[in-house]
Design a protein around this motif. Structure first.
Motif, PDB file in Angstrom:
ATOM      1  N   SER A   1       1.763  16.865  -7.093  1.00  0.00           N
ATOM      2  CA  SER A   1       1.813  15.537  -6.478  1.00  0.00           C
ATOM      3  C   SER A   1       0.663  14.670  -6.967  1.00  0.00           C
ATOM      4  O   SER A   1       0.793  13.436  -7.054  1.00  0.00           O
ATOM      5  CB  SER A   1       1.802  15.624  -4.950  1.00  0.00           C
ATOM      6  N   THR A   2      -0.463  15.298  -7.320  1.00  0.00           N
ATOM      7  CA  THR A   2      -1.562  14.542  -7.922  1.00  0.00           C
ATOM      8  C   THR A   2      -1.152  14.021  -9.288  1.00  0.00           C
ATOM      9  O   THR A   2      -1.417  12.854  -9.635  1.00  0.00           O
ATOM     10  CB  THR A   2      -2.820  15.417  -8.031  1.00  0.00           C
TER      11      THR A   2
ATOM     12  N   LYS B   1       2.242  16.386   3.621  1.00  0.00           N
ATOM     13  CA  LYS B   1       0.824  16.124   3.834  1.00  0.00           C
ATOM     14  C   LYS B   1       0.351  15.053   2.859  1.00  0.00           C
ATOM     15  O   LYS B   1       0.756  15.024   1.699  1.00  0.00           O
ATOM     16  CB  LYS B   1      -0.005  17.398   3.614  1.00  0.00           C
ATOM     17  N   THR B   2      -0.555  14.199   3.329  1.00  0.00           N
ATOM     18  CA  THR B   2      -1.077  13.120   2.502  1.00  0.00           C
ATOM     19  C   THR B   2      -1.980  13.665   1.396  1.00  0.00           C
ATOM     20  O   THR B   2      -2.821  14.524   1.638  1.00  0.00           O
ATOM     21  CB  THR B   2      -1.868  12.130   3.366  1.00  0.00           C
ATOM     22  N   ASN B   3      -1.802  13.133   0.192  1.00  0.00           N
ATOM     23  CA  ASN B   3      -2.686  13.443  -0.941  1.00  0.00           C
ATOM     24  C   ASN B   3      -3.694  12.316  -1.116  1.00  0.00           C
ATOM     25  O   ASN B   3      -4.878  12.510  -0.961  1.00  0.00           O
ATOM     26  CB  ASN B   3      -1.870  13.673  -2.208  1.00  0.00           C
ATOM     27  N   PHE B   4      -3.219  11.091  -1.424  1.00  0.00           N
ATOM     28  CA  PHE B   4      -4.117   9.940  -1.493  1.00  0.00           C
ATOM     29  C   PHE B   4      -3.340   8.661  -1.245  1.00  0.00           C
ATOM     30  O   PHE B   4      -2.117   8.693  -1.070  1.00  0.00           O
ATOM     31  CB  PHE B   4      -4.907   9.890  -2.816  1.00  0.00           C
TER      32      PHE B   4
ATOM     33  N   SER C   1       0.860  -1.173   0.000  1.00  0.00           N
ATOM     34  CA  SER C   1       0.000   0.000   0.000  1.00  0.00           C
ATOM     35  C   SER C   1       0.899   1.225   0.000  1.00  0.00           C
ATOM     36  O   SER C   1       1.926   1.248   0.689  1.00  0.00           O
ATOM     37  CB  SER C   1      -0.934  -0.005   1.203  1.00  0.00           C
ATOM     38  N   VAL C   2       0.529   2.222  -0.783  1.00  0.00           N
ATOM     39  CA  VAL C   2       1.400   3.370  -1.009  1.00  0.00           C
ATOM     40  C   VAL C   2       0.689   4.644  -0.589  1.00  0.00           C
ATOM     41  O   VAL C   2      -0.453   4.894  -1.000  1.00  0.00           O
ATOM     42  CB  VAL C   2       1.802   3.465  -2.498  1.00  0.00           C
ATOM     43  N   ILE C   3       1.359   5.437   0.235  1.00  0.00           N
ATOM     44  CA  ILE C   3       0.877   6.776   0.567  1.00  0.00           C
ATOM     45  C   ILE C   3       1.529   7.745  -0.401  1.00  0.00           C
ATOM     46  O   ILE C   3       2.762   7.838  -0.452  1.00  0.00           O
ATOM     47  CB  ILE C   3       1.229   7.164   2.010  1.00  0.00           C
ATOM     48  N   ILE C   4       0.717   8.423  -1.193  1.00  0.00           N
ATOM     49  CA  ILE C   4       1.228   9.463  -2.072  1.00  0.00           C
ATOM     50  C   ILE C   4       0.996  10.783  -1.353  1.00  0.00           C
ATOM     51  O   ILE C   4      -0.143  11.236  -1.201  1.00  0.00           O
ATOM     52  CB  ILE C   4       0.550   9.451  -3.457  1.00  0.00           C
ATOM     53  N   ALA C   5       2.057  11.361  -0.862  1.00  0.00           N
ATOM     54  CA  ALA C   5       1.983  12.598  -0.088  1.00  0.00           C
ATOM     55  C   ALA C   5       2.666  13.720  -0.856  1.00  0.00           C
ATOM     56  O   ALA C   5       3.210  13.508  -1.950  1.00  0.00           O
ATOM     57  CB  ALA C   5       2.635  12.402   1.277  1.00  0.00           C
ATOM     58  N   MET C   6       2.616  14.913  -0.284  1.00  0.00           N
ATOM     59  CA  MET C   6       3.218  16.072  -0.947  1.00  0.00           C
ATOM     60  C   MET C   6       3.984  16.889   0.077  1.00  0.00           C
ATOM     61  O   MET C   6       3.541  17.060   1.213  1.00  0.00           O
ATOM     62  CB  MET C   6       2.135  16.925  -1.598  1.00  0.00           C
TER      63      MET C   6
END
Length: 196
Positions: free
Chosen positions: A124-125, A165-168, A83-88
């Motif tokens: 980041s999106t 901060k977390t994006n998705f 599982s991957v946290i895509i943050a910025m």
């Protein structure tokens, strides 16, 4: 540059799906590096590259992430190989002297937190979308999700990095195609587009 062939287009777009269930086939760390090495080549504004990824491969990491989600997203996280946290990083501009050396791009963002926030979120999106496409290009599947408490994820994973901060979130693995439902509708060009 020539167009890619239909098999590649099918893999990247037409036959690709969002997965909630995966096979037991593992995803090695070398594959995670390969995904990053593809996605980092795609464009962001002024080469900002604000995305910061956490690749949750251990059970401990997944168990820390799962309670931060809603509905059955926690179960999906626990069951997925990765599982991957895509943050910025909203202070991405600190790296611009290295990433965009031919102009003083850092000064464009100094003292302007609102601009940094908007740029970090937008880019980041984009990078999150590149992550999905890179994974598909390498024969993997993803399950992006937005049902989570961003503050809880930030507290669990970025407490020592207040500018991140977390994006998705997305799951990652080899999708179990036996669990797929029929593809949801996709609109014709004319419904959501116009040529000006």
């Amino acid at each position: 540059m020539p167009s890619i062939n239909d098999q590649a287009l099918d893999q990247m777009f037409r036959q690709a799906r969002t997965f909630n269930h995966y096979t037991d086939q593992p995803v090695g760390e070398d594959t995670l590096h390969a995904i990053w090495d593809l996605m980092k080549m795609a464009p962001t504004s002024a080469n900002q590259m604000p995305a910061r990824l956490v690749w949750c491969t251990s059970q401990d990491a997944k168990e820390k992430l799962a309670p931060c989600t809603s509905g059955n997203n926690g179960d999906k996280i626990l069951a997925a190989p990765v599982s991957v946290i895509i943050a910025m990083d909203t202070e991405f501009h600190e790296h611009l002297p290295m990433l965009y050396p031919h102009a003083d791009a850092k000064s464009w963002f100094d003292g302007n937190a609102e601009l940094r926030q908007a740029s970090a979120f937008r880019n980041s999106t984009l990078q999150g979308a590149y992550f999905i496409m890179a994974a598909r290009a390498l024969g993997l599947d993803t399950g992006p999700m937005s049902g989570f408490d961003a503050g809880a994820v930030d507290k669990a994973f970025f407490a020592d990095q207040p500018s991140v901060k977390t994006n998705f979130i997305s799951t990652l693995g080899h999708g179990d195609r036996a669990t797929l439902h029929d593809r949801l509708p996709r609109p014709a060009f004319e419904l959501f587009n116009r040529i000006a």
